[in-house]
Design a protein around this motif. Structure first.
Motif, PDB file in Angstrom:
ATOM      1  N   GLN A 219       5.873  16.468  42.811  1.00 55.86           N
ATOM      2  CA  GLN A 219       6.929  16.261  41.821  1.00 55.86           C
ATOM      3  C   GLN A 219       8.230  15.809  42.481  1.00 55.86           C
TER       4      GLN A 219
ATOM      5  N   VAL B 232       7.500  29.171  43.490  1.00 58.08           N
ATOM      6  CA  VAL B 232       7.658  28.904  44.918  1.00 58.08           C
ATOM      7  C   VAL B 232       8.008  30.185  45.666  1.00 58.08           C
TER       8      VAL B 232
ATOM      9  N   LEU C 199      13.343  20.859  38.327  1.00 60.68           N
ATOM     10  CA  LEU C 199      13.004  21.206  39.709  1.00 60.68           C
ATOM     11  C   LEU C 199      13.465  22.621  40.046  1.00 60.68           C
TER      12      LEU C 199
ATOM     13  N   MET D 289      11.159  25.521  39.208  1.00 56.96           N
ATOM     14  CA  MET D 289       9.988  25.792  40.030  1.00 56.96           C
ATOM     15  C   MET D 289      10.215  26.921  41.030  1.00 56.96           C
ATOM     16  N   LYS D 290      11.445  27.398  41.120  1.00 54.89           N
ATOM     17  CA  LYS D 290      11.770  28.390  42.151  1.00 54.89           C
ATOM     18  C   LYS D 290      10.963  29.678  42.011  1.00 54.89           C
TER      19      LYS D 290
ATOM     20  N   LEU E 140      15.568  23.193  46.220  1.00 49.92           N
ATOM     21  CA  LEU E 140      15.184  22.761  44.877  1.00 49.92           C
ATOM     22  C   LEU E 140      16.408  22.575  43.992  1.00 49.92           C
TER      23      LEU E 140
ATOM     24  N   THR F 241       1.758  20.738  44.399  1.00 56.79           N
ATOM     25  CA  THR F 241       2.263  20.250  43.112  1.00 56.79           C
ATOM     26  C   THR F 241       3.774  20.062  43.145  1.00 56.79           C
ATOM     27  N   VAL F 242       4.476  21.032  43.708  1.00 57.42           N
ATOM     28  CA  VAL F 242       5.935  20.936  43.805  1.00 57.42           C
ATOM     29  C   VAL F 242       6.329  19.742  44.674  1.00 57.42           C
TER      30      VAL F 242
END
Length: 291
Positions: free
Chosen positions: A38, A99, A92, A95-96, A79, A34-35
């Protein structure tokens, strides 16, 4: 690529061992896919080719494609740079957190989540210094002797995972932490002299924290209930708990009150037989001086 006339080497896979996606971790695979999707959509929307984008964030084109294809875990700074270059407004970078969790093996991830929720953690360790107390160098030296040997990528992932658990010391409010280490674990030569010195310094640093009790079980002590293996106990805000012992209940985690009480009784007896905290720190200081 060059900056102010100086060549800048773009990062490749060789620069980032241990950032591959574990194919057996279904949740992790889904998150990274997913990441990556994106990242690719935003790059294409910005009208940037992979090579151009890679130069902007300091990564080689092949590595950019692998991250976007869900084959590699992006580092937090990747990111952040991508967010800035692509003008994502923090989406973005946000998302870390997910992740970061994917970075670590499933078993370690589950343990870290429990430790992050616990208000009390008690540990008796028999064979090596406990993971929450280890330095990166000590952890690496331990893992390097494992059989069958870990790949370099797995080794780095496991070291990073173990170090991530040390965030328990930074929590607020701070949990109550107690550790009992067998003196033999301190005297065992793990790594070189500098590895040992750094480990002793870390133990002294942690042992002086107001929410930490660090004790040493001397080698000349008598028999005690922990001789069959390590014990770990965690208590949570709602009064529930979980525990595990190498020498009880087939090593499985236990949660019911009767079984927890047995482990707590054993751990309490071990703490009573170990050296008091001040004397324990003095032992570690002496070992540091002898190293």
């Amino acid at each position: 690529m060059s900056v102010d006339g100086e060549a800048v080497r773009l990062r490749t896979e060789a620069d980032e061992p241990g950032w591959e996606v574990d194919p057996d971790d279904d949740w992790g695979v889904a998150v990274i896919a997913t990441v990556g999707r994106q990242l690719k959509l935003r790059r294409e929307a910005a009208g940037m080719r992979a090579g151009e984008f890679g130069k902007a964030v300091g990564y080689g084109e092949d590595l950019v494609y692998k991250i976007e294809g869900g084959k590699r875990i992006p580092r937090p700074e990747y990111l952040d740079k991508a967010d800035k270059v692509l003008g994502a407004g923090g989406l973005l970078s946000a998302m870390k957190e997910d992740v970061e969790k994917v970075r670590y093996p499933k078993k370690v991830r589950a343990l870290a989540e429990l430790e992050a929720q616990a208000v009390e953690i008690g540990v008796y360790e028999t064979s090596n210094i406990h993971g929450l107390l280890q330095t990166p160098e000590y952890a690496r030296a331990l893992l390097e002797c494992w059989q069958p040997a870990y790949t370099p990528q797995d080794l780095e992932r496991r070291v990073a995972a173990r170090m991530s658990r040390r965030s328990v010391f930074e929590r607020s409010p701070a949990p109550a932490l107690s550790f009992v280490l067998e003196e033999a674990t301190l005297r065992r030569r793990v790594g070189g002299t500098m590895v040992q010195r750094q480990q002793f310094e870390r133990l002294l640093e942690v042992g002086r924290l107001s929410n930490v009790t660090l004790q040493v079980m001397p080698m000349d002590s008598g028999p005690h209930p922990g001789m069959s293996g390590r014990i770990e106990l965690l208590r949570f805000q709602d009064g529930t708990g979980v525990g595990r012992s190498d020498g009880a209940f087939n090593c499985r985690p236990v949660e019911n009150l009767r079984e927890l009480r047995i482990l707590e009784l054993r751990y309490g007896t071990i703490r009573a037989q170990a050296l008091p905290p001040a004397e324990s720190l003095a032992v570690i200081e002496q070992l540091l001086g002898e190293t």
